[in-house]
Design an enzyme around this catalytic site. Sequence first.
Site, PDB file in Angstrom:
ATOM      1  CG  ASP A  72      34.387  37.633  31.574  1.00  0.00           C
ATOM      2  OD1 ASP A  72      34.951  36.700  32.220  1.00  0.00           O
ATOM      3  OD2 ASP A  72      33.167  37.396  31.387  1.00  0.00           O
ATOM      4  CG  ASP A 130      26.728  38.908  32.453  1.00  0.00           C
ATOM      5  OD1 ASP A 130      25.836  40.017  32.506  1.00  0.00           O
ATOM      6  OD2 ASP A 130      27.028  39.061  31.044  1.00  0.00           O
TER       7      ASP A 130
HETATM    8  P1  13P Z   1      26.669  33.703  34.471  1.00  0.00           P
HETATM    9  O1  13P Z   1      26.045  33.487  33.135  1.00  0.00           O
HETATM   10  O2  13P Z   1      26.369  32.276  35.268  1.00  0.00           O
HETATM   11  O3  13P Z   1      26.349  34.907  35.046  1.00  0.00           O
HETATM   12  O4  13P Z   1      28.295  33.758  34.290  1.00  0.00           O
HETATM   13  C1  13P Z   1      29.090  34.772  33.892  1.00  0.00           C
HETATM   14  C2  13P Z   1      30.406  34.587  33.525  1.00  0.00           C
HETATM   15  O5  13P Z   1      31.039  33.445  33.655  1.00  0.00           O
HETATM   16  C3  13P Z   1      31.229  35.501  32.923  1.00  0.00           C
HETATM   17  O6  13P Z   1      32.519  35.285  32.521  1.00  0.00           O
HETATM   18  O1  G3H Z   2      30.947  34.869  29.717  1.00  0.00           O
HETATM   19  C1  G3H Z   2      29.921  35.320  29.273  1.00  0.00           C
HETATM   20  C2  G3H Z   2      29.138  36.721  29.942  1.00  0.00           C
HETATM   21  O2  G3H Z   2      28.069  36.515  30.264  1.00  0.00           O
HETATM   22  C3  G3H Z   2      29.400  37.657  28.727  1.00  0.00           C
HETATM   23  O3  G3H Z   2      28.411  37.610  27.693  1.00  0.00           O
HETATM   24  O4  G3H Z   2      29.903  38.093  25.859  1.00  0.00           O
HETATM   25  O5  G3H Z   2      26.946  38.266  25.927  1.00  0.00           O
HETATM   26  O6  G3H Z   2      28.581  39.750  27.057  1.00  0.00           O
HETATM   27  P1  G3H Z   2      28.505  38.470  26.525  1.00  0.00           P
HETATM   28 ZN    ZN Z   3      32.618  33.101  31.768  1.00  0.00          ZN
END
Ligand code: 13P
Ligand code: G3H
Ligand code: ZN
Length: 309
Positions: A82, A256
């Site tokens: 991600d 997330d």
């Molecule tokens: P949310 O914060 O809406 O759960 O989005 C997660 C996300 O886009 C991770 O890449």
């Molecule tokens: O894109 C955002 C996701 O919620 C991941 O967040 O880098 O804190 O794990 P993080």
């Molecule tokens: Zn994202």
Amino acid sequence: MALITSKEMFAKAMDKDYAIGAFNVNNMEIIQGIVEAAEMEKAPLILQVSAGARKYAKSIYLTKLVEAAIEDTGIDVCLHLDHGEDFDICKKCIDDGFTSVMIDGSKHPFEENIKITKEVVEYAHDKGVVVEAELGKLAGIEDAVNVSARDATFTVPEEAAEFVERTGVDSLAVAIGTSHGAYKFKGTPYLDFERLKKIHSLIPGTPLVLHGASTVLPEFVDLCNKYGGEIPGAQGVPEDMILEAVKHGVCKVNIDTDLRLAMTAKIRQFMVEEPAVFDPRKYLGPARDAIREMVRHKIKNVLNASGTL
Ligand code: 13P
Ligand code: G3H
Ligand code: ZN
């Protein structure tokens, strides 16, 4: 059963008007809760690992846990990076066995974004791995209020078409008004569906990705706040807006924040109600169950509301 790419998943989802949940994973309980839900609902699944997750848990632990989940349950999983920020991290994840990577060049100018995305696509495709890219910037809570701000940050449909054509990317994350986290809108939620429709009409064969797609379930926000949390005014994307987005080319829905809220709500409740208990399994277990039920709800009512899965 195995680690698979999202290619087939997306092709089927596009054909039948449902979406794949892409859930961020950070530890064993989160992985188990999500995988149990996907297994119960017989739903295709993407598990994704962010920079924060790699820093917290180390990529190897998460990869091995995902492998264990596949072996244990017999389901297929797409393991996705991600928001990969450069070629090197995408290459590392591909070499480590990820079946999908996101190169997030959205902070760069258009031509630079094309250049780095193309580089990742060439490396990934050579190894049978698929690539997601992003065009446009996810709005902050203040951003989407007026038309000129939207035009400056949201995905430009004609650019999306050119970007896909020139990079050969497999899927595209679009900016239409969502944002990461629990505070997505100040007043009435707004997503630019006309823009989404235009993008989809120009690149109908490209699966679109909605980042920042948590609905911020009031049930968990209320539970957090009831047991000492301080998250006033949290607001996510309403479920019916996700349903609408799925009708217009969105195949991957990133979640997330909803996992974080479910887990935190249950742990907060336990800490207050059972102050004498200090066995982590006693609160991580209910947190895992809450994640499972939340993910099942999403699959049934949002991702596969069309019932065509
Ligand atoms: P949310 O914060 O809406 O759960 O989005 C997660 C996300 O886009 C991770 O890449
Ligand atoms: O894109 C955002 C996701 O919620 C991941 O967040 O880098 O804190 O794990 P993080
Ligand atoms: Zn994202």
